[in-house]
Structures are given as C-alpha cells and as structure tokens.
Design a protein around this motif. Structure first.
Motif, mmCIF file in Angstrom:
data_model
loop_
_atom_site.group_PDB
_atom_site.id
_atom_site.type_symbol
_atom_site.label_atom_id
_atom_site.label_comp_id
_atom_site.label_asym_id
_atom_site.label_seq_id
_atom_site.Cartn_x
_atom_site.Cartn_y
_atom_site.Cartn_z
ATOM 1 N N THR A 344 9.176 1.600 4.105
ATOM 2 C CA THR A 344 8.669 0.266 4.436
ATOM 3 C C THR A 344 7.682 0.295 5.599
ATOM 4 O O THR A 344 6.775 -0.538 5.665
ATOM 5 N N SER A 345 7.844 1.258 6.520
ATOM 6 C CA SER A 345 6.893 1.350 7.634
ATOM 7 C C SER A 345 5.495 1.669 7.119
ATOM 8 O O SER A 345 4.508 1.061 7.553
ATOM 9 N N GLN A 346 5.418 2.617 6.163
ATOM 10 C CA GLN A 346 4.118 2.955 5.583
ATOM 11 C C GLN A 346 3.560 1.780 4.774
ATOM 12 O O GLN A 346 2.364 1.490 4.817
ATOM 13 N N PHE A 354 -5.173 -2.647 5.921
ATOM 14 C CA PHE A 354 -6.062 -3.293 4.951
ATOM 15 C C PHE A 354 -6.434 -4.703 5.407
ATOM 16 O O PHE A 354 -7.597 -5.119 5.294
ATOM 17 N N ASN A 355 -5.452 -5.451 5.907
ATOM 18 C CA ASN A 355 -5.716 -6.825 6.345
ATOM 19 C C ASN A 355 -6.756 -6.871 7.452
ATOM 20 O O ASN A 355 -7.580 -7.786 7.513
ATOM 21 N N VAL A 356 -6.711 -5.857 8.335
ATOM 22 C CA VAL A 356 -7.637 -5.834 9.478
ATOM 23 C C VAL A 356 -9.014 -5.338 9.072
ATOM 24 O O VAL A 356 -10.036 -5.969 9.389
ATOM 25 N N ILE A 357 -9.076 -4.220 8.371
ATOM 26 C CA ILE A 357 -10.395 -3.620 8.105
ATOM 27 C C ILE A 357 -11.173 -4.363 7.018
ATOM 28 O O ILE A 357 -12.399 -4.279 6.966
ATOM 29 N N THR A 366 -1.746 -3.119 -1.588
ATOM 30 C CA THR A 366 -1.344 -1.867 -2.217
ATOM 31 C C THR A 366 -0.291 -2.155 -3.283
ATOM 32 O O THR A 366 0.425 -3.169 -3.236
ATOM 33 N N ASN A 367 -0.164 -1.252 -4.240
ATOM 34 C CA ASN A 367 0.859 -1.397 -5.277
ATOM 35 C C ASN A 367 2.252 -1.370 -4.658
ATOM 36 O O ASN A 367 3.167 -2.064 -5.112
ATOM 37 N N GLU A 368 2.402 -0.558 -3.598
ATOM 38 C CA GLU A 368 3.705 -0.458 -2.941
ATOM 39 C C GLU A 368 4.085 -1.772 -2.268
ATOM 40 O O GLU A 368 5.250 -2.181 -2.289
ATOM 41 N N ILE A 392 1.157 -12.823 -3.940
ATOM 42 C CA ILE A 392 1.052 -11.358 -4.003
ATOM 43 C C ILE A 392 1.253 -10.817 -5.417
ATOM 44 O O ILE A 392 0.523 -9.925 -5.859
ATOM 45 N N ILE A 393 2.240 -11.360 -6.155
ATOM 46 C CA ILE A 393 2.541 -10.778 -7.486
ATOM 47 C C ILE A 393 2.397 -11.774 -8.628
ATOM 48 O O ILE A 393 2.710 -11.450 -9.779
ATOM 49 N N GLY A 394 1.921 -12.984 -8.327
ATOM 50 C CA GLY A 394 1.721 -13.959 -9.391
ATOM 51 C C GLY A 394 3.029 -14.337 -10.060
ATOM 52 O O GLY A 394 4.033 -14.592 -9.392
#
Length: 466
Positions: A344-346, A354-357, A366-368, A392-394
């Motif tokens: 979960t940390s990763q 991703f949210n920042v960049i 990510t799929n995860e 996120i997942i519809g």
C-alpha cells in the motif's frame, strides 16, 4: 525479575531497504556473516520484503541462492524473513496453493521465523500464511501494521491482536514502519497488548522521527520481549535504532541482552566501509540519515521515502519531494486510511507522485490504486466514499470477501508458463511474483550458463531443460 531482551538485527534486510532502496548485493554481506552469526542475536532479519524483487530486478541475483548462502554462513542464528500474507513478496494476492508452496520452499531453504503482515490489517489475508508456516515448523509471527488515524486507537490494536492470537500465531510484532510511535504511546500500546494476549511481543520502529531508541526503551519497560535494531553505520535516519547503543543502554539492567558490546567492533568497522562506499556511489543519499519529524505528519515509511526520492529523480522532479509528501496523507485519506507499508505504501506513494507531476489529482491512476479501491487487496480500515469509488473504478463491482477466495489454484498453470526456464523448483515462485522481471533474469542466467546471448537464450533453455 530479570528479563533478557532479544535483539533482531536488520542490517541485512530492512536497513538497506530503508537507506539504499534494497541495493545491497550478497557479495557485500558474505564477508561479515560469520561475525554476525557469532553475536548471539535472537534472529537475523535477512530475506523477504523488497529483497526478492531487488535481487531479480536490479542485482542480477537469484534470491533463493541468496537465502541458501545466508543459511550456510549463519548456521547458529535463526534467519527471519518478512512476508506480506496473501501478497507473499509480490504486489497482488496469490492463490492459496502458491502461497503454501512458497512458505514450504522458504523454510526448506533456511528460514526459521516468518514475520507475516497484511498492509490493511485484514486478518482474512493472514490465516493461510499462518497455517502454512506452522505446518512447516517455522515460527509464525504476525506483525501489526502500526499507523495513526481516526480508527487506529489502542482498542483497535488490542482487538486485532486478539484476532491474531486466535488465528494461531506464535508471536506478535508491532511494525511501526513509518516511525509514528512516540515513547509514551509505545508504553501504552505494549502494556495493553501484554494484558490482552498471551504471546511474546516484538517491537519494530524506524528512526525517521528521531524517537526510536526512546520508543524501544519504553516498550521494553512495558513488557516487549524482542526489539529490532541495525548495526550503527546503517542505523538512524529512515533506518532503525543502533544495535550497539541499545545493547549498551540495557547492559547491567534487568533487561540486559547478554550480548558482548566489544564483539560488535569488527562488524561496525566493516559496515562503516560499506556505508562510505554507498555514499560515494550515490546509493546512499545522506538526507536519508537525518531526523525528520515531518514523518509524524506525512506518515511515510523509511523505505517508501527513499523510493519516492528515487522515482522523482528518475522523472527529473526531485525538487517536488515536499509536494509529494504533502499529497501522500491526502491520498491515504481518500483510499480509506490504509497503513503505509508494502504494497500500500508503493500504491499510495506512486499515486501521490502522479497527482503532483501531472498537476491534476487522479487524472492518471495506476492499476494497483484502482485495485485497492476495488477491494482486491482486502477491506480498508475505514470505508471509502462511494463518490470517490465511482470516480476511480466507475461501475466496476467491489470485492467484499477474502480476495483470495475468488482465485483458483494457479501453481500448475504457472509451472506450465515457465517450464522452459526452470532450473530449480523455486523458479516457479520467482516467476509467479514477477513474471517479466523473473523471465529477464532467467534469460541472463541461461546466457551466462550456456554461453549464448540473452536474446537467443529461449531456444538454448529449451535444449537444456531440467
């Protein structure tokens, strides 16, 4: 009454995972193993966690051969591994038949103690691993993933500890991967657990916030039986409290470890040379050695911090680390407050990056992260807002049972998929966790063994089956 405290040395696994993103090769360990074996540790934590992935992906090592070498060179000390419950050492849930086989081969190759945890503290994801470890004669230690948040009270942890005891575990570890414990909270928690369950308690906390030594001491006073420490050159910062310092602190008290402080001299000198080498090569960023009380705000584990910095450097965005650290707790809240520990940390950390960049929250997921929201890792400690789930997942259905219950036995299928590469029975397990990474490793291994280019290794491996 005197109570001898056991020491688990983490210099071979969690210390390098936290400081140098698990890039310590077995060649750097071998020269000092005999000295470590003579100390009298309760155990050497030396395998599992991210070491398996790192061996295959970055170090061109067979993780199983690493384990066999560790066992051969440390015949007198219990070897301990970190195991992610139904995730094993990978990043998804695996069918029970694969998990049971992994545990069997781990013990057969030298593991004595399996520290099992679930990133969501979902007991359903631990029961198969506990049974498997006990069947093989290993010590089944279950780790409580410690974190803070609205639901994470002392009563929450006491309730979880009772579930762990009922599931047949041999001991409990308080796993404070993000250095969120404070000394008096540690005393309160350990005291409560010792009253609630009749199992040995081990304490694992990182030095990131600068409180680890004090937490360990208060934990011992409250009844903790074993503590995790790191030899001093690989201690402090995102790592752990120094082994020698804790041995010295307890010397001559009712908690004396019984270890000889002088015996650590040669070991310390050896690891000081390694530390210097890692700093000079750039593997060890010295900022990882500094105390940072912001850990108490961002709740980022040591290993996660070094990996976040590595991700941002690769993207040329190292200057945005602070922004990512601020985003992590926001993503964690959105996702139901999962404790931040692998995987979960990763998952949370990468989503924060991703949210920042990208400049827009959840523009890219990510799929995860989608799987976490969909319940494929288990039940989150707190419910996730339905509007966020849909975002996120519809309309994808969520899983509410034990995720592994929906998985069919897969060991035979995995064996067929990697038949051409198998040179030892454990290879199927390497393939199970990291299909592409393991296959690339198998190709390199075949190329080295048969003297062919890796791109031709497919046909060569078929000619030389095992």
């Amino acid at each position: 009454m005197a109570r001898k405290i056991g020491i688990t040395e983490v210099a071979l696994r969690d210390a390098p995972q936290s400081l140098i993103a698990t890039r310590m090769p077995i060649g750097d360990m071998l020269p000092i193993l005999d000295k470590l074996d003579q100390i009298g540790y309760y155990s050497l934590e030396c395998w599992g966690g991210a070491t398996f992935d790192s061996c295959l992906r970055f170090l061109n090592e067979d993780p199983w051969e690493r384990l066999r070498l560790l066992r051969k060179n440390c015949p007198h000390t219990k070897l301990q591994m970190l195991f992610r419950g139904q995730n094993m050492l990978g990043y998804r849930h695996y069918a029970d038949d694969v998990l049971e086989y992994f545990v069997q081969r781990s013990v057969a190759n030298g593991i004595d103690i399996i520290r099992i945890f679930d990133a969501l503290n979902d007991i359903k994801n631990l029961q198969t691993a506990i049974r498997a470890a006990k069947k093989e004669g290993a010590t089944a230690q279950v780790a409580i993933s410690y974190t803070t948040g609205p639901v994470f009270t002392t009563d929450y942890y006491v309730s979880y500890a009772k579930q762990i005891e009922e599931s047949g575990a041999d001991s409990i570890c308080i796993k404070d991967m993000a250095a969120l414990l404070t000394p008096y909270k540690t005393f309160e928690l350990v005291s409560a657990l010792k009253k609630a369950v009749h199992l040995p308690i081990q304490l694992h906390t990182h030095y990131t916030s600068g409180l680890a030594s004090m937490c360990l001491l208060k934990g011992i006073e409250a009844g903790a039986d074993v503590i995790d420490t790191a030899i001093s050159p690989l201690a402090l910062g995102t790592s752990h409290a120094p082994t020698e310092s804790m041995v010295a602190a307890l010397q001559g008290t009712e908690y004396d470890t019984g270890l000889d402080l002088k015996a650590f001299g040669e070991i310390r000198e050896y690891f000081m040379k390694l530390r210097k080498k890692y700093i000079e090569s750039g593997l060890l960023d010295q900022s990882m050695l500094a105390t940072n009380t912001k850990a108490l705000l961002y709740q980022v584990p040591g290993g996660m911090l070094s990996n976040l910095l590595s991700q941002l450097k690769q993207a040329g965005k190292a200057d945005q680390l602070e922004a990512v650290l601020q985003e992590v707790p926001r993503v964690r809240e959105d996702a139901g407050y999962p404790p931040l520990v692998t995987p979960t940390s990763q998952i949370v950390g990468t989503q924060a990056v991703f949210n920042v960049i990208t400049g827009e929250r959840y523009k890219m997921c990510t799929n995860e992260f989608k799987d976490l929201i969909a319940g494929k890792y288990g039940a989150t400690p707190m419910p996730i807002e339905e509007s966020f789930v849909h975002r996120i997942i519809g309309d994808q259905p969520r899983i509410t049972c034990r995720p592994a219950d929906s998985l069919k036995p897969e060991l035979d299928t995995l064996r067929k998929e990697c038949t051409q590469w198998v040179e030892q029975e454990e290879d199927v397990l390497s393939y199970a966790m990291f299909p592409k990474v393991a296959t690339d490793f198998f190709k390199k291994r075949a190329a080295a063994k048969y003297g062919v280019d890796a791109k031709h290794a497919d046909s060569q491996a078929q000619i030389h089956p095992v």
